[in-house]
Design an enzyme around this catalytic site. Sequence first.
Site, PDB file in Angstrom:
ATOM      1  N   HIS A 124       0.831  -1.214   0.000  1.00 47.89           N
ATOM      2  CA  HIS A 124       0.000   0.000   0.000  1.00 47.89           C
ATOM      3  C   HIS A 124       0.866   1.265   0.000  1.00 47.89           C
ATOM      4  O   HIS A 124       1.400   1.644   1.039  1.00 47.89           O
ATOM      5  CB  HIS A 124      -0.907   0.008   1.233  1.00 47.89           C
ATOM      6  CG  HIS A 124      -1.997  -1.014   1.137  1.00 47.89           C
ATOM      7  ND1 HIS A 124      -3.202  -0.750   0.532  1.00 47.89           N
ATOM      8  CD2 HIS A 124      -2.043  -2.305   1.535  1.00 47.89           C
ATOM      9  CE1 HIS A 124      -3.950  -1.841   0.570  1.00 47.89           C
ATOM     10  NE2 HIS A 124      -3.270  -2.801   1.166  1.00 47.89           N
ATOM     11  N   LYS A 127     -10.881  17.661   4.284  1.00 45.70           N
ATOM     12  CA  LYS A 127     -10.789  18.607   5.391  1.00 45.70           C
ATOM     13  C   LYS A 127      -9.517  19.465   5.328  1.00 45.70           C
ATOM     14  O   LYS A 127      -9.557  20.674   5.553  1.00 45.70           O
ATOM     15  CB  LYS A 127     -10.798  17.813   6.701  1.00 45.70           C
ATOM     16  CG  LYS A 127     -10.909  18.668   7.925  1.00 45.70           C
ATOM     17  CD  LYS A 127     -12.341  19.037   8.121  1.00 45.70           C
ATOM     18  CE  LYS A 127     -12.552  19.870   9.331  1.00 45.70           C
ATOM     19  NZ  LYS A 127     -13.978  20.067   9.561  1.00 45.70           N
TER      20      LYS A 127
END
Length: 572
Positions: free
Chosen positions: A228, A428
């Site tokens: 990953h 965000k």
Amino acid sequence: MVIYFQYMAKGKAKAKSKLSPKASRRVATSGDIEVSTYLEIAKEISGEQPAAAKEAVPSGEREAIIVIDFGSQYSLLIARRVRECQVYCELVSADTPWEKIAPLNPKGFILSGGPGSVYQDNAPMTPAYIYESRLPVLGICYGMQVITHQMGGQVAPGAKREYGHALLHLGGVESPLFTNVPQSTPVWMSHGDKIEAMPPDFNVLAYTDNSPFAAIGNDKNIFGLQFHPEVVHTPEGKTILKNFVYRICGCQGNWTMGNFITDSLAKIQQEVGKGKVISALSGGVDSAVVSTVIHRAIGDQITCIFVNHGMLRREEVERTFNTFRLNMGMNIVYVDASDRFLERLKGVTDPETKRKIIGEEFINVFEDEAKKIGKVDFLAQGTLYPDVIESASSGSTAAAKIKSHHNVGGLPSRMTLKLLEPLRYLFKDEVRQVGLELGLPEEMVWRQPFPGPGLSIRIIGEVTKEKLEILRAADWVVMNEIKKAKLYRQLWQSFAILTDVHSVGVMGDYRTYGYLVAVRAVTSDDAMTADWSRLPYDVLARISNRIVNEVPEVNRVVYDITSKPPSTIEWE
Ligand code: XMP
């Protein structure tokens, strides 16, 4: 935060039946939660769904990387990482038709990881148009297995699940995917199935002790990674993703918040025309940024309504008001409705009833004020990208949780407004950047989340004026000391709780019988789980000393050392 609203539209009856205090025990929500919660639920009554975005990518040479979401917990993180490389990125499900993707002008695809196995019934596969497009493809974990399976290689169940750190060694064929990556570098593995044979014409690019095919690729720019790259445990992950988007997909990198603002202004002007917009200001980041960007676009056509429900912290009203009215010159309607709220909270001790009352009352006040403004066309909302993704991908599960969390029911609302959601494609951290670029103070942009019902759920038992004052004074000390110790940004939340416990103390020659205040400070990524912060003892000592000295009604301070789960962040 638009999720609850979608849930309500689908399952209103169910949501209402959840309002009994026991059944509606709170569960986690993510992100910064603001008064918009209440507005969304009010909006729901009019039955309107947020409009799908027409345009999200900034102008200039339009480009995007598309992540096909196979259900990995890290999918959204991939999109964030790509955006950190200043390339616009969207997450879509595997059944998204090409017609929806083409207008974004994709430059490449990333296939995410996922919990499935390619051999399962109904295992999600890569849509044919991806290979037909001849654009570069990067498969991560399950995404790599799908490529292998579809292109004639072999995937087999791993003897044991490989999870955790591994050392990646570059080897085999050299590839631009690994430019500037050291010969050996740690990577994060998390997979069950593994590649047994590569598809024809693929080469090994890197390997680990356990995975001979840790990275593979062919000369058509199709790549697979067993590890990953999007997680922090893969330190070179960002370099690899950057190589993919720039060296392989040829992206220019025009996704900057400056571009975003320029584009948003034009879009807002076009969408709103001569219409009128209202927004609810709370002092939180999302509502602050959304109101500011709209104000920048259309000036006084936006009016912000700032409802003070009396459960705010010390100086919160003044600071918010000053920032927006004095510094930004915005039109603000300020309503001090504290007495109205306090009156309704008299004698109420149940946390969920407190929430429900505050939610209802908030909408009442907001609506009253909106009516006074006259004809309004749009309601501004601080919906963010994770909300959009969550509501689109997870059916009603997450939404259901959050709805019961906020627990606002029986709302009287006839607001027939269109939604204006200029932040719905932002993460965000991007919203924070936009806020800074628009000139909002750092203090506001980096504010810790603060619950909609405010201090009412940090006062155990009945809420009274006196208790609010005590809590405000204690909370002020906590905030002040945490900021002085430069810990504020590292903590997800830090605050004081006024318990309903009294204990005996001694002050001079007298015995006292004062309030017990609890201090809570947690670290978290998304509020779903949280750990109590190991605050330095001297910071705790200063907080405790100052509270008992500066707040005469308090004679004892304790520190909450429980994590979530099993506790929640708030005490009620
Ligand atoms: P808990 O206490 O469930 O909180 O661990 C998770 C996050 O949600 C916030 N929170 C609320 N926010 N209305 C809100 O707008 C609420 O009723 C509410 N209750 C909790 C809490 O501050 C934390 O960030």
